[in-house]
Design an enzyme around this catalytic site. Structure first.
Site, PDB file in Angstrom:
ATOM      1  N   SER A 141       1.003  -1.402   0.044  1.00 44.89           N
ATOM      2  CA  SER A 141      -0.030   0.550  -0.069  1.00 44.89           C
ATOM      3  C   SER A 141       0.843   1.656  -0.309  1.00 44.89           C
ATOM      4  O   SER A 141       2.179   1.095   0.358  1.00 44.89           O
ATOM      5  CB  SER A 141      -0.658   0.141   1.390  1.00 44.89           C
ATOM      6  N   TYR A 154      -2.024  -0.979  10.209  1.00 41.88           N
ATOM      7  CA  TYR A 154      -2.064  -1.097   8.947  1.00 41.88           C
ATOM      8  C   TYR A 154      -0.898  -0.781   8.153  1.00 41.88           C
ATOM      9  O   TYR A 154      -0.099  -1.783   7.619  1.00 41.88           O
ATOM     10  CB  TYR A 154      -3.571  -0.370   8.493  1.00 41.88           C
ATOM     11  N   LYS A 158       2.108  -3.306   6.441  1.00 41.77           N
ATOM     12  CA  LYS A 158       2.390  -2.870   4.894  1.00 41.77           C
ATOM     13  C   LYS A 158       3.393  -2.773   4.697  1.00 41.77           C
ATOM     14  O   LYS A 158       4.336  -2.944   3.999  1.00 41.77           O
ATOM     15  CB  LYS A 158       1.355  -1.887   4.354  1.00 41.77           C
ATOM     16  N   THR A 189     -13.191   0.348  -3.539  1.00 44.28           N
ATOM     17  CA  THR A 189     -13.343  -1.206  -3.330  1.00 44.28           C
ATOM     18  C   THR A 189     -13.717  -0.903  -1.850  1.00 44.28           C
ATOM     19  O   THR A 189     -14.502   0.023  -1.446  1.00 44.28           O
ATOM     20  CB  THR A 189     -11.522  -2.319  -3.441  1.00 44.28           C
TER      21      THR A 189
HETATM   22  N1  LIG Z   1      -8.866  -0.388  -2.012  1.00 45.21           N
HETATM   23  C1  LIG Z   1      -7.544   0.626  -1.418  1.00 45.21           C
HETATM   24  O1  LIG Z   1      -7.639   1.737  -1.549  1.00 45.21           O
HETATM   25  C2  LIG Z   1      -6.087  -0.026  -1.265  1.00 45.21           C
HETATM   26  C3  LIG Z   1      -5.213   0.775  -0.966  1.00 45.21           C
HETATM   27  C4  LIG Z   1      -4.354   0.641  -0.271  1.00 45.21           C
HETATM   28  C5  LIG Z   1      -3.758  -1.298  -0.555  1.00 45.21           C
HETATM   29  N2  LIG Z   1      -4.993  -2.064  -1.376  1.00 45.21           N
HETATM   30  C6  LIG Z   1      -4.748  -3.304  -0.773  1.00 45.21           C
HETATM   31  O2  LIG Z   1      -5.340  -3.916  -1.709  1.00 45.21           O
HETATM   32  C7  LIG Z   1      -5.587  -5.344  -1.038  1.00 45.21           C
HETATM   33  C8  LIG Z   1      -7.401  -6.021  -2.055  1.00 45.21           C
HETATM   34  O3  LIG Z   1      -7.986  -5.097  -0.968  1.00 45.21           O
HETATM   35  P1  LIG Z   1      -9.761  -4.796  -1.473  1.00 45.21           P
HETATM   36  O4  LIG Z   1      -9.054  -2.855  -1.884  1.00 45.21           O
HETATM   37  O5  LIG Z   1      -9.905  -5.169  -3.317  1.00 45.21           O
HETATM   38  O6  LIG Z   1     -10.435  -4.507  -0.435  1.00 45.21           O
HETATM   39  P2  LIG Z   1     -11.346  -5.559  -0.178  1.00 45.21           P
HETATM   40  O7  LIG Z   1     -12.535  -5.052  -1.074  1.00 45.21           O
HETATM   41  O8  LIG Z   1     -12.158  -5.537   1.333  1.00 45.21           O
HETATM   42  O9  LIG Z   1     -11.150  -7.104  -0.566  1.00 45.21           O
HETATM   43  C9  LIG Z   1     -10.244  -7.128   0.402  1.00 45.21           C
HETATM   44  C10 LIG Z   1     -10.116  -9.005  -0.207  1.00 45.21           C
HETATM   45  O10 LIG Z   1      -9.258  -9.425   1.079  1.00 45.21           O
HETATM   46  C11 LIG Z   1      -9.734 -10.892   1.657  1.00 45.21           C
HETATM   47  N3  LIG Z   1      -9.176 -10.920   2.554  1.00 45.21           N
HETATM   48  C12 LIG Z   1      -9.989 -10.158   4.108  1.00 45.21           C
HETATM   49  N4  LIG Z   1      -9.449 -10.852   5.537  1.00 45.21           N
HETATM   50  C13 LIG Z   1      -8.933 -12.102   4.873  1.00 45.21           C
HETATM   51  C14 LIG Z   1      -8.832 -13.549   5.654  1.00 45.21           C
HETATM   52  N5  LIG Z   1      -8.388 -12.898   6.746  1.00 45.21           N
HETATM   53  N6  LIG Z   1      -7.924 -14.604   5.191  1.00 45.21           N
HETATM   54  C15 LIG Z   1      -8.608 -14.387   3.241  1.00 45.21           C
HETATM   55  N7  LIG Z   1      -8.763 -13.489   2.899  1.00 45.21           N
HETATM   56  C16 LIG Z   1      -8.866 -12.160   3.552  1.00 45.21           C
HETATM   57  C17 LIG Z   1     -11.233 -10.602   1.489  1.00 45.21           C
HETATM   58  O11 LIG Z   1     -11.859 -11.781   1.259  1.00 45.21           O
HETATM   59  P3  LIG Z   1     -12.967 -12.182   1.905  1.00 45.21           P
HETATM   60  O12 LIG Z   1     -13.710 -11.531   3.300  1.00 45.21           O
HETATM   61  O13 LIG Z   1     -13.666 -13.156   1.533  1.00 45.21           O
HETATM   62  O14 LIG Z   1     -11.991 -12.901   2.802  1.00 45.21           O
HETATM   63  C18 LIG Z   1     -11.383  -9.910   0.402  1.00 45.21           C
HETATM   64  O15 LIG Z   1     -11.347 -10.667  -0.893  1.00 45.21           O
HETATM   65  C19 LIG Z   1      -5.667  -5.457   0.324  1.00 45.21           C
HETATM   66  O16 LIG Z   1      -4.485  -5.916   0.748  1.00 45.21           O
HETATM   67  C20 LIG Z   1      -5.559  -3.578   0.891  1.00 45.21           C
HETATM   68  O17 LIG Z   1      -4.172  -3.363   1.996  1.00 45.21           O
HETATM   69  C21 LIG Z   1      -6.214  -1.335  -1.324  1.00 45.21           C
END
Ligand SMILES: NC(=O)c1ccc[n+]([C@@H]2O[C@H](COP(=O)([O-])OP(=O)(O)OC[C@H]3O[C@@H](n4cnc5c(N)ncnc54)[C@H](OP(=O)(O)O)[C@@H]3O)[C@@H](O)[C@H]2O)c1
Length: 265
Positions: A141, A154, A158, A189
Site C-alpha cells: 500500500s 495497517y 504494509k 473497493t
Molecule cells: N482499496 C484501496 O484503496 C487499497 C489501497 C492500498 C492497498 N490496498 C490493498 O489491496 C488489497 C485488496 O484490498 P481491496 O481494496 O480489494 O479490499 P476488499 O474489497 O475489502 O477486499 C479484501 C479481500 O481480502 C480478503 N481477506 C480479508 N481478510 C482475509 C482473511 N483473513 N483470509 C483470507 N482473505 C481475506 C477478502 O476476502 P474474504 O472476506 O472473503 O476472506 C477480500 O477478498 C489489500 O491487501 C489492501 O490492503 C487497497
C-alpha cells in the site's frame, strides 16, 4: 512475464482488486486459483470466468491461519500442478487512533496482511525455484511507504510487506524469480467498509478518499502492465495518495508536517 496459459494464484479474490485481477487475467488466458474466506463468492466468480470451473480453481482459506496454510496449499498443489504466479492480495485495513486500538487488532492486521503473505509465499515459492521461473506479486500500500493518521497497525503491516519483498527479491534474483511490490493509493473497493475499528470490528462505512479513488479496473490494468514488464515496485493511484511517497522521499519534513495536519481517511 507473459500471463497467457500461466497458472496464477490470487488471495483476496472475493472482492475489489483481487476479484478484478481474476477477471482481467482470465481474459488474458490465465488459469486462476481463487482464494479468500467467502467460498460461495469465489465459486460464482470462477463460474463467470472464461472456461468456468472446469479451467479455474477455488481454494477457500483464511490468511490469519498461517500455521495451516502450508499444508492447505500443499494438498491442492498435486491436483492443480505448477503455479507460475502468486498474487498476495488479501488484506484488511484499519481506521482507528493508536490510543483507541486494542493490541489484538495489531495482531490481526499483522497476521492477515504480513504473516499470511509470508506463509503463502513459503508454500508456493519452492516449486517456482525448482522450475527456475516464477513471480511473486504482493499488494502492499502507499501506507507501506508513508504514515498517516488512523493506520498505525495497517501501515506497520504494509511496511513489513515492502521489507519482506525487498529482501526476497535480493535472495531469489539469481533463481529466475520476479518479485513485484504494488503500493496502491486510494482505490474504489470495499477496503474502508471492511476496515477495523479500535475493537477489531469492521467500521462498516466508506471513506471520502476511497469513494473518490481510482476505479479498480484501472488499478488492475496498471498492476498487470507492471507484471508484463517485470517491474520491481509500483505505486498505483491518483491525486495525493499516489504522490505521497515521492513527496516524502524528497521533502520528508514537509511530508511529516502535512501528514500531522491532515484528517485523511
Ligand atoms: N482499496 C484501496 O484503496 C487499497 C489501497 C492500498 C492497498 N490496498 C490493498 O489491496 C488489497 C485488496 O484490498 P481491496 O481494496 O480489494 O479490499 P476488499 O474489497 O475489502 O477486499 C479484501 C479481500 O481480502 C480478503 N481477506 C480479508 N481478510 C482475509 C482473511 N483473513 N483470509 C483470507 N482473505 C481475506 C477478502 O476476502 P474474504 O472476506 O472473503 O476472506 C477480500 O477478498 C489489500 O491487501 C489492501 O490492503 C487497497
Amino acid at each position: 512475464m507473459e500471463v497467457n496459459n500461466k497458472t496464477i494464484w490470487v488471495t483476496g479474490a472475493s472482492s475489489g482488486i483481487g476479484m478484478e485481477l481474476c477477471k482481467q487475467l482470465a481474459e488474458r488466458g490465465a488459469r486462476m486459483v481463487l482464494s479468500a474466506r467467502s467460498k460461495d463468492t469465489l465459486i460464482a466468480l470462477a463460474e463467470s470466468l472464461p472456461g468456468g470451473l472446469g479451467r479455474h480453481w477455488v481454494v477457500p482459506l483464511d490468511l490469519a491461519d498461517a500455521d495451516n496454510l502450508l499444508d492447505a496449499v500443499a494438498a491442492q498443489l498435486a491436483e492443480i500442478g505448477p503455479v507460475h504466479v502468486l498474487i498476495n492480495n488479501g488484506g484488511i485495513s484499519q481506521r482507528s487512533l493508536f490510543v483507541d486500538t486494542e493490541l489484538s487488532v495489531y495482531r490481526q492486521l499483522m497476521e492477515v496482511n504480513y504473516l499470511g503473505t509470508v506463509a503463502m509465499t513459503k508454500a508456493l515459492l519452492p516449486s517456482m525455484i525448482a522450475q527456475q521461473q516464477g513471480m511473486i506479486v504482493s499488494i502492499s500500500s502507499v501506507a507501506g511507504k508513508v504514515g498517516s493518521k488512523l493506520r498505525t497497525g495497517y501501515s506497520g503491516s504494509k511496511y513489513a510487506v515492502v521489507g519482506f519483498m525487498d529482501c526476497l527479491r535480493a535472495e531469489t534474483a539469481q533463481q529466475g524469480i520476479q518479485c513485484l511490490t504494488v503500493c496502491p493509493g486510494s482505490i474504489k473497493t470495499n477496503i474502508a467498509v471492511n476496515a477495523l475499528n479500535g475493537s477489531g470490528e469492521a467500521q462498516n462505512k466508506d471513506d471520502e478518499s476511497i469513494i473518490n479513488g481510482m476505479p479498480v479496473e484501472q488499478c488492475v490494468q496498471d498492476i498487470i502492465k507492471a507484471m508484463l514488464k517485470d517491474q520491481d515496485e509500483i505505486v498505483v493511484g491518483k491525486g495525493i495518495s499516489a504522490l505521497a511517497p515521492t513527496i516524502k522521499r524528497f521533502f520528508p519534513r514537509l511530508f511529516n508536517r502535512m501528514s500531522a495536519r491532515m484528517e485523511y481517511r
